[in-house]
Scaffold this active site. Structure first.
Site, mmCIF file in Angstrom:
data_model
loop_
_atom_site.group_PDB
_atom_site.id
_atom_site.type_symbol
_atom_site.label_atom_id
_atom_site.label_comp_id
_atom_site.label_asym_id
_atom_site.label_seq_id
_atom_site.Cartn_x
_atom_site.Cartn_y
_atom_site.Cartn_z
ATOM 1 C CG ASP A 83 -1.951 0.984 1.316
ATOM 2 O OD1 ASP A 83 -2.422 1.392 0.241
ATOM 3 O OD2 ASP A 83 -2.370 1.366 2.440
ATOM 4 C CG HIS A 84 -0.413 4.811 0.146
ATOM 5 N ND1 HIS A 84 -0.876 5.745 -0.733
ATOM 6 C CD2 HIS A 84 -1.499 4.428 0.871
ATOM 7 C CE1 HIS A 84 -2.165 5.934 -0.550
ATOM 8 N NE2 HIS A 84 -2.579 5.139 0.407
ATOM 9 N N GLY A 182 -7.744 8.356 7.008
ATOM 10 C CA GLY A 182 -7.848 8.619 8.438
ATOM 11 C C GLY A 182 -9.284 8.678 8.942
ATOM 12 N N GLY A 225 -8.909 5.620 1.149
ATOM 13 C CA GLY A 225 -9.575 6.473 2.135
ATOM 14 C C GLY A 225 -11.054 6.193 2.262
ATOM 15 C CB SER A 227 -12.494 4.232 7.051
ATOM 16 O OG SER A 227 -11.680 3.081 7.151
ATOM 17 C CB ILE A 268 -11.567 -0.587 4.699
ATOM 18 C CG1 ILE A 268 -12.627 -0.168 3.666
ATOM 19 C CG2 ILE A 268 -12.084 -0.422 6.134
ATOM 20 C CD1 ILE A 268 -13.839 -1.068 3.612
ATOM 21 C CB SER A 270 -9.634 4.720 9.545
ATOM 22 O OG SER A 270 -8.524 5.396 9.020
HETATM 23 P P1 13P Z 1 -8.952 4.801 5.527
HETATM 24 O O1 13P Z 1 -8.059 5.640 6.370
HETATM 25 O O2 13P Z 1 -10.175 5.556 5.105
HETATM 26 O O3 13P Z 1 -9.296 3.509 6.164
HETATM 27 O O4 13P Z 1 -8.165 4.478 4.161
HETATM 28 C C1 13P Z 1 -7.200 3.459 4.121
HETATM 29 C C2 13P Z 1 -6.405 3.487 2.862
HETATM 30 O O5 13P Z 1 -6.723 4.131 1.892
HETATM 31 C C3 13P Z 1 -5.193 2.671 2.840
HETATM 32 O O6 13P Z 1 -4.473 2.861 1.657
HETATM 33 O O1 G3H Z 2 -3.103 4.955 3.660
HETATM 34 C C1 G3H Z 2 -2.778 4.762 4.803
HETATM 35 C C2 G3H Z 2 -3.087 3.466 5.488
HETATM 36 O O2 G3H Z 2 -4.169 3.629 6.361
HETATM 37 C C3 G3H Z 2 -1.871 2.929 6.168
HETATM 38 O O3 G3H Z 2 -1.577 3.687 7.272
HETATM 39 O O4 G3H Z 2 0.792 4.323 6.930
HETATM 40 O O5 G3H Z 2 -0.278 4.382 9.211
HETATM 41 O O6 G3H Z 2 0.239 2.190 8.119
HETATM 42 P P1 G3H Z 2 -0.095 3.643 7.927
HETATM 43 ZN ZN ZN Z 3 -4.566 4.812 0.872
#
Ligand code: 13P
Ligand code: G3H
Ligand code: ZN
Length: 322
Positions: A83-84, A182, A225, A227, A268, A270
């Site tokens: 992720d990211h 978040g 994002g 959640s 998802i 958060s």
């Molecule tokens: P939330 O913070 O809305 O759960 O998003 C998570 C997310 O996009 C992880 O890449």
């Molecule tokens: O996009 C962010 C995700 O919720 C992951 O969060 O970088 O705190 O692990 P984190």
């Molecule tokens: Zn994300």
């Protein structure tokens, strides 16, 4: 079944009008809660690991936990996704280290620099049979060290998506249509309040999504994002000593609507954090004499499972699609 890529998963999701949940994993209880829910509901699932998760739990622990989940749940397809990812080196590490999917998030760079870095990752990943998610547009909120203030986000420009996808060769595209990371997705000033005084966020930009779909027919779209910050869990946190005023998320009906369109992956994290924290706080308040971590991690794991089951059935629509 071994770990899979998301290629087949997204094809089926696109045609079937549902999305696959991508849930962030950081420890054993989270991996167990998510995969138990997915198995019970016969749903495909994506387990995703952020740079922060790797720093917290370490690459080997996380991949071995996911490997254990694959052994325990052989009947459902599971993707292990970065992720990211923010650099080529991080993506390469994960590709070489057993992930079946990576995200290169160069969305904060210029259009040309985003294309160049994404293409570099795609070339390396495809060579090894790994798929790549890219991003165009900036979400508000916090991702690892990157903080984008609410109001400073930039929606995806639909006129850029075809060129971006064809020049990079990416396999899926995350777009910005008003979601953000978040538990505080919008400032109170950006929202209205309902009769109970709960904040109601501005609606997602379905016009931007639909324009992207028109320009990329059949191509899987991703929403980060996503959640919903269920108020019952905010209340649980606050009742048992927490302080989360005005936490607000994306209404679930809007995500369900997006899942029926070309959105094949919904991220998802958060909501899982909130459910675990609310339940652990409640447990501590009700059992001040307990000190065995298994006692409070058991309801926390159950809370993860319940949250993921709820999402699969009511938001993603992926139950029975394994
Ligand atoms: P939330 O913070 O809305 O759960 O998003 C998570 C997310 O996009 C992880 O890449
Ligand atoms: O996009 C962010 C995700 O919720 C992951 O969060 O970088 O705190 O692990 P984190
Ligand atoms: Zn994300």
């Amino acid at each position: 079944m071994a770990l899979v890529t998301s290629t087949e998963m997204f094809k089926k999701a696109y045609d079937g009008g549902y999305a696959v949940g991508a849930f962030n994993v950081n420890n054993m209880e989270i991996v167990q809660g998510i995969t138990e829910a997915a198995d019970e509901l016969k749903s495909p699932v994506i387990l995703q690991v952020s740079k922060g998760a790797r720093a917290y739990a370490n690459h080997t622990y996380l991949t071995k936990l996911v490997e254990a989940a694959v052994i325990e749940h052989p009947d459902i397809p599971i993707v292990l996704h970065l992720d990211h990812g923010d650099t080529f080196e991080l993506c390469k590490d994960c590709i070489d280290g057993g992930f079946t999917s990576v995200m290169i998030d160069a969305s904060s760079k210029s259009f040309e620099d985003n294309i160049a870095l994404t293409k570099q990752v795609v070339d390396y990943a495809h060579d090894k049979g790994v798929v790549v998610e890219a991003e165009l547009g900036t979400l508000a909120g916090i991702e690892d060290e990157v903080v984008v203030e609410a109001g400073k986000e930039a929606y995806t420009r639909p006129e850029e998506v075809e060129e971006f996808v064809s020049r990079t060769g990416c396999d899926s595209l995350a777009i910005a249509i008003g979601t953000s990371h978040g538990a505080y997705k919008f400032t109170a000033a950006q929202c209205t309040r309902n009769a109970d005084g709960v904040l109601v966020p501005p609606p997602l930009r379905f016009d931007v999504l639909e324009e992207c779909i028109k320009r990329l027919p059949g191509f899987p779209i991703v929403l980060h994002g996503s959640s919903s910050v269920p108020q019952e869990f905010v209340k649980m946190v606050n009742t048992y000593g927490g302080n989360m005023p005005d936490a607000v998320g994306i209404p679930e009906e809007q995500l369900r609507q997006a899942a029926k369109l070309a959105v094949c992956k919904i991220n998802i994290d958060s909501d899982i954090r909130l459910a675990m924290t609310g339940n652990i706080r409640k447990y501590f308040a009700e059992h001040p004499d307990h000190f065995d971590p298994r006692q409070y991690l058991k309801p926390a794991r159950q809370a993860v499972k319940d949250m993921v089951s709820h999402k699969i059935k009511n938001v993603l629509g992926s139950d029975g699609k394994a």
